[in-house]
Design a protein around this motif. Structure first.
Motif, PDB file in Angstrom:
ATOM      1  N   ARG A 126     -11.206  -6.430  12.432  1.00 20.14           N
ATOM      2  CA  ARG A 126     -10.624  -7.248  11.361  1.00 20.14           C
ATOM      3  C   ARG A 126     -10.753  -6.547  10.010  1.00 20.14           C
ATOM      4  NH1 ARG A 126     -13.624 -11.365  14.121  1.00 20.14           N
ATOM      5  NH2 ARG A 126     -12.269 -12.600  15.492  1.00 20.14           N
ATOM      6  N   ALA A 127     -11.903  -5.926   9.782  1.00 22.76           N
ATOM      7  CA  ALA A 127     -12.103  -5.212   8.513  1.00 22.76           C
ATOM      8  C   ALA A 127     -11.135  -4.040   8.393  1.00 22.76           C
ATOM      9  CB  ALA A 127     -13.545  -4.732   8.411  1.00 22.76           C
ATOM     10  N   LEU A 128     -10.902  -3.362   9.507  1.00 24.31           N
ATOM     11  CA  LEU A 128      -9.980  -2.221   9.496  1.00 24.31           C
ATOM     12  C   LEU A 128      -8.558  -2.688   9.207  1.00 24.31           C
ATOM     13  CD1 LEU A 128     -10.120   0.822   9.921  1.00 24.31           C
ATOM     14  CD2 LEU A 128      -9.674   0.445  12.347  1.00 24.31           C
ATOM     15  N   ARG A 129      -8.157  -3.801   9.800  1.00 27.48           N
ATOM     16  CA  ARG A 129      -6.823  -4.333   9.552  1.00 27.48           C
ATOM     17  C   ARG A 129      -6.685  -4.778   8.103  1.00 27.48           C
ATOM     18  NH1 ARG A 129      -3.508  -8.722   9.249  1.00 27.48           N
ATOM     19  NH2 ARG A 129      -1.625  -8.711  10.553  1.00 27.48           N
ATOM     20  N   ALA A 130      -7.742  -5.409   7.567  1.00 27.65           N
ATOM     21  CA  ALA A 130      -7.695  -5.861   6.176  1.00 27.65           C
ATOM     22  C   ALA A 130      -7.597  -4.670   5.231  1.00 27.65           C
ATOM     23  CB  ALA A 130      -8.941  -6.694   5.857  1.00 27.65           C
ATOM     24  N   ALA A 131      -8.300  -3.587   5.558  1.00 29.32           N
ATOM     25  CA  ALA A 131      -8.245  -2.393   4.720  1.00 29.32           C
ATOM     26  C   ALA A 131      -6.852  -1.773   4.751  1.00 29.32           C
ATOM     27  CB  ALA A 131      -9.291  -1.381   5.181  1.00 29.32           C
ATOM     28  N   LEU A 132      -6.231  -1.754   5.935  1.00 29.67           N
ATOM     29  CA  LEU A 132      -4.872  -1.219   6.037  1.00 29.67           C
ATOM     30  C   LEU A 132      -3.902  -2.064   5.212  1.00 29.67           C
ATOM     31  CD1 LEU A 132      -2.773   0.685   7.242  1.00 29.67           C
ATOM     32  CD2 LEU A 132      -2.702  -0.771   9.278  1.00 29.67           C
ATOM     33  N   ALA A 133      -4.070  -3.379   5.271  1.00 27.12           N
ATOM     34  CA  ALA A 133      -3.196  -4.266   4.497  1.00 27.12           C
ATOM     35  C   ALA A 133      -3.376  -4.046   3.009  1.00 27.12           C
ATOM     36  CB  ALA A 133      -3.481  -5.728   4.860  1.00 27.12           C
ATOM     37  N   ALA A 134      -4.647  -3.940   2.582  1.00 31.38           N
ATOM     38  CA  ALA A 134      -4.928  -3.814   1.157  1.00 31.38           C
ATOM     39  C   ALA A 134      -4.477  -2.462   0.607  1.00 31.38           C
ATOM     40  CB  ALA A 134      -6.417  -4.029   0.906  1.00 31.38           C
ATOM     41  N   HIS A 135      -4.864  -1.391   1.278  1.00 31.38           N
ATOM     42  CA  HIS A 135      -4.557  -0.054   0.757  1.00 31.38           C
ATOM     43  C   HIS A 135      -3.127   0.367   1.050  1.00 31.38           C
ATOM     44  CE1 HIS A 135      -8.719   0.330  -0.305  1.00 31.38           C
ATOM     45  NE2 HIS A 135      -9.121   0.251   0.942  1.00 31.38           N
ATOM     46  N   GLY A 136      -2.546  -0.240   2.101  1.00 27.06           N
ATOM     47  CA  GLY A 136      -1.178   0.120   2.448  1.00 27.06           C
ATOM     48  C   GLY A 136      -0.140  -0.798   1.849  1.00 27.06           C
ATOM     49  N   GLY A 137      -0.582  -1.811   1.107  1.00 22.48           N
ATOM     50  CA  GLY A 137       0.356  -2.728   0.464  1.00 22.48           C
ATOM     51  C   GLY A 137       1.160  -3.544   1.443  1.00 22.48           C
ATOM     52  N   LEU A 138       0.530  -3.999   2.518  1.00 22.24           N
ATOM     53  CA  LEU A 138       1.237  -4.726   3.562  1.00 22.24           C
ATOM     54  C   LEU A 138       1.073  -6.234   3.398  1.00 22.24           C
ATOM     55  CD1 LEU A 138       0.298  -2.580   6.696  1.00 22.24           C
ATOM     56  CD2 LEU A 138       2.615  -2.970   5.852  1.00 22.24           C
ATOM     57  N   GLU A 139       2.166  -6.950   3.552  1.00 26.28           N
ATOM     58  CA  GLU A 139       2.099  -8.412   3.595  1.00 26.28           C
ATOM     59  C   GLU A 139       1.577  -8.836   4.974  1.00 26.28           C
ATOM     60  OE1 GLU A 139       2.600 -10.428   1.126  1.00 26.28           O
ATOM     61  OE2 GLU A 139       3.180  -8.803  -0.251  1.00 26.28           O
ATOM     62  N   PRO A 140       0.929 -10.000   5.051  1.00 28.54           N
ATOM     63  CA  PRO A 140       0.368 -10.444   6.341  1.00 28.54           C
ATOM     64  C   PRO A 140       1.389 -10.531   7.468  1.00 28.54           C
ATOM     65  CG  PRO A 140      -0.481 -11.786   4.538  1.00 28.54           C
ATOM     66  CD  PRO A 140       0.591 -10.931   3.955  1.00 28.54           C
ATOM     67  N   ASP A 141       2.646 -10.825   7.129  1.00 26.79           N
ATOM     68  CA  ASP A 141       3.653 -10.978   8.171  1.00 26.79           C
ATOM     69  C   ASP A 141       4.489  -9.715   8.387  1.00 26.79           C
ATOM     70  OD1 ASP A 141       4.941 -11.031   5.752  1.00 26.79           O
ATOM     71  OD2 ASP A 141       6.223 -12.754   6.225  1.00 26.79           O
ATOM     72  N   ALA A 142       4.029  -8.585   7.863  1.00 30.66           N
ATOM     73  CA  ALA A 142       4.759  -7.323   8.065  1.00 30.66           C
ATOM     74  C   ALA A 142       4.806  -6.983   9.553  1.00 30.66           C
ATOM     75  CB  ALA A 142       4.095  -6.200   7.278  1.00 30.66           C
ATOM     76  N   ASP A 143       5.885  -6.351   9.987  1.00 31.45           N
ATOM     77  CA  ASP A 143       5.971  -6.005  11.407  1.00 31.45           C
ATOM     78  C   ASP A 143       5.249  -4.692  11.675  1.00 31.45           C
ATOM     79  OD1 ASP A 143       7.660  -3.922  10.590  1.00 31.45           O
ATOM     80  OD2 ASP A 143       9.489  -4.960  11.192  1.00 31.45           O
ATOM     81  N   ALA A 144       5.157  -4.344  12.964  1.00 35.77           N
ATOM     82  CA  ALA A 144       4.382  -3.168  13.367  1.00 35.77           C
ATOM     83  C   ALA A 144       4.952  -1.873  12.794  1.00 35.77           C
ATOM     84  CB  ALA A 144       4.325  -3.092  14.886  1.00 35.77           C
ATOM     85  N   ALA A 145       6.267  -1.768  12.707  1.00 35.97           N
ATOM     86  CA  ALA A 145       6.871  -0.542  12.178  1.00 35.97           C
ATOM     87  C   ALA A 145       6.473  -0.322  10.726  1.00 35.97           C
ATOM     88  CB  ALA A 145       8.391  -0.606  12.313  1.00 35.97           C
ATOM     89  N   HIS A 146       6.453  -1.399   9.921  1.00 39.01           N
ATOM     90  CA  HIS A 146       6.029  -1.245   8.539  1.00 39.01           C
ATOM     91  C   HIS A 146       4.552  -0.871   8.462  1.00 39.01           C
ATOM     92  CE1 HIS A 146       9.811  -3.386   7.574  1.00 39.01           C
ATOM     93  NE2 HIS A 146       9.712  -2.737   6.425  1.00 39.01           N
TER      94      HIS A 146
END
Length: 568
Positions: A466-486
């Motif tokens: 979960r921490a790794l996913r949160a870090a990817l979202a935060a540093h990668g600028g991803l919205e929670p509902d972004a798809d896998a390709a994004h």
């Protein structure tokens, strides 16, 4: 290991090229790099003298490339398993889009019988390659004996949702035997075979013994359990045509691999060890520790530790043997390639030995002569003109990474492991997001990797994922509902910030595959090492996600086009 200028007293020195020198005191300062023989008066046994450059050859330039599980990368003309013609096709496609290398799974030999060992990291030999990867249609003489029905049966295996190596091998072996029986391979093969010497003959003899008596030499009739016994010599004479056939398969494999690697550097992977029932363990049984296997102690990703089931070399016996098993394995793996990746490179310094019947947590570290082994790696890197990457993930003792850097081995840095901003990663490294043993970007982002581990009854690191996913979202600028390709593109934009000499992307991520190739410890629970890519290579070459991912890494490399080692 001796070095130039060392005092050795009066001795005769036979250089690798056959030249002889008389040494009265110290070794000459201008000895050529290589493996030489030192004979002292009164010594019954000659000494191996290894003269090494001490440092591996660096990459010629900064580059990006694809990490490929070759068996999974099937084209429409494959016979159920990605092969060396598919590797050639991948190399051409990758080079055409600016890639500088391919990193492939180990292509080493397994027993030539079914069931075929699926794990590339459990080879029967690290000195020879698996003929399972042969493209039969490209074998000289195949066109005259192959019928359309056989080719159609081979290509129909591509329709299976999981690889059936057994079916592929049975079909390829029968076809190769027909080619073999149609006519002799010619003088080029015979000259090659003679140049390979006793090692090839011993391996080919083991292959025939495995066909007759099963893949485990420890279960063979007693007379065949040692390669130097008279029964084995008689067997080799009695089955000479079949021994020659298996040598021919190695010649074909070496030729097709060289052709595949001619257009783009192919970095091959060197596994930690070998199958205890396999050819190398049979050949070098006196040098291996009995009743133990190697693995890893527990860490934050696997609290119980790991037992890989691979027998370790006894350090002093390996040294006494002139390091020949290690030299042969490194040389064979780096040959006809653009580099070498050493799996668990910490094993050159120490290995976690686990007694038979004990848990991985009950093991202990055993030291190895790292200085000598690194000198050998540097010498083989120099000879092959190829860089070396050390897979330094997991438990790394202090000083190891510094020593590897001093010796010119590239470190291996992963987005999933590193806490620092990729921009702060070392230049002397291969940078990647994940590996075959870790979640793909899609598997992490969608939660499917965690869900699979739970379904299999494993104990995943829930908080860490979960921490790794949160870090990817935060540093990668991803919205929670972004798809896998994004998520994939965001992860590789982060990776592209790394100044590392080599940037690597997996084909699994390029296709947003949710399943990873391997979940350690789950061989009996899921099809580890048997999952093909979801589309054939012909389709992969036209899809937008692989193109966009490659453009991200190509732009990062093109932005810094200075020669490696000359960048500010």
């Amino acid at each position: 290991m001796r070095r130039r200028g060392d005092r050795v007293g009066p001795a005769d020195l036979v250089l690798e090229d056959g030249a002889e020198l008389r040494v009265t005191d110290a070794l000459p300062p201008d000895l050529p790099f290589g493996y030489h023989t030192l004979r002292r008066p009164g010594d019954d046994t000659p000494h191996l003298l290894i003269v090494s450059p001490g440092r591996c050859r660096p990459p010629d330039r900064r580059a990006w490339g694809w990490a490929v599980q070759l068996y999974a990368a099937r084209s429409r003309t494959s016979w159920g398993v990605g092969d060396l013609a598919d590797l050639r096709r991948l190399a051409g496609w990758a080079a055409g889009r600016g890639a500088g290398f391919l990193l492939v799974n180990p292509l080493h030999a397994t027993a030539p019988v079914t069931p075929v060992q699926p794990s590339p990291y459990y080879p029967a030999s690290r000195r020879f390659h698996s003929p399972l990867y042969l493209r039969v249609e490209d074998v000289p003489g195949a066109a005259g004996v192959l019928d359309e029905e056989t080719i159609a049966r081979g290509r129909a295996l591509n329709d299976l949702p999981e690889l059936d190596r057994d079916a592929t091998w049975r079909l390829k072996l029968a076809a190769l035997e027909r080619v073999w029986e149609s006519g002799p391979p010619g003088e080029e093969f015979e000259l090659w075979r003679a140049g390979k010497g006793a090692g090839l003959e011993e391996f080919a003899t083991w292959c025939v013994l495995a066909e007759r008596h099963g893949p485990s030499w420890r279960a063979w009739p007693a007379g065949y359990r040692r390669p130097d016994g008279p029964a084995v010599a008689r067997f080799a004479r009695d089955h000479a045509p079949r021994v020659r056939f298996h040598a021919w398969l190695q010649w074909l494999t070496e030729r097709q691999l060289a052709t595949a690697a001619a257009g783009l550097p192919v970095i091959q992977d060197l596994p930690v060890g070998v199958d205890p029932d396999g050819a190398d363990a049979w050949s070098w049984q006196d040098l291996l520790a009995q009743g133990v296997s190697v693995g890893a102690p527990g860490d934050e990703f696997n609290a119980a530790g790991q037992d890989w089931g691979l027998p370790p070399f006894v350090p002093w016996k390996l040294r006494q043997a002139g390091y020949r098993p290690f030299i042969d394995s490194v040389r064979a793996t780096i040959a006809a390639s653009g580099g070498l990746r050493i799996d668990h490179v910490m094993g050159l310094f120490r290995l976690w030995w686990i007694p038979s019947g004990a848990s991985a947590a009950q093991g202990a570290y055993v030291r190895y002569p790292a200085g000598d082994l690194l000198d050998i790696v540097a010498l083989e890197s120099h000879r092959a003109g190829a860089p070396v990457i050390g897979e330094d993930l997991g438990t790394v003792e202090p000083g190891v990474r510094e020593t590897l850097a001093e010796r010119g081995l590239l470190s291996y840095r992963l987005l999933w492991f590193e806490q620092d901003d990729p921009a702060a990663w070392p230049e002397s490294a291969m940078a990647a997001v994940t590996t075959h043993d870790l979640p793909t970007v899609a598997g992490l982002w969608t939660g499917s990797d965690l869900a699979e581990q739970r379904r299999l009854g494993l104990r995943p690191n829930e908080d860490g994922s979960r921490a790794l996913r949160a870090a990817l979202a935060a540093h990668g600028g991803l919205e929670p509902d972004a798809d896998a390709a994004h998520a994939v593109l965001s992860a590789y934009r982060l990776l592209a910030k790394a100044p590392s000499l080599l940037l690597s992307a997996t084909l699994d991520d390029a296709l947003a595959v949710p399943e990873r190739p391997n979940i350690p410890g789950a061989d009996a629970l899921r099809p580890n090492w048997r999952l093909p890519l979801p589309v054939p290579l012909e389709d992969l070459e036209t899809l937008p996600l692989p193109r966009e991912l490659g453009e991200i890494l190509r732009a990062a490399v093109d932005a810094d086009a200075s020669p490696a080692g000359q960048r500010p």
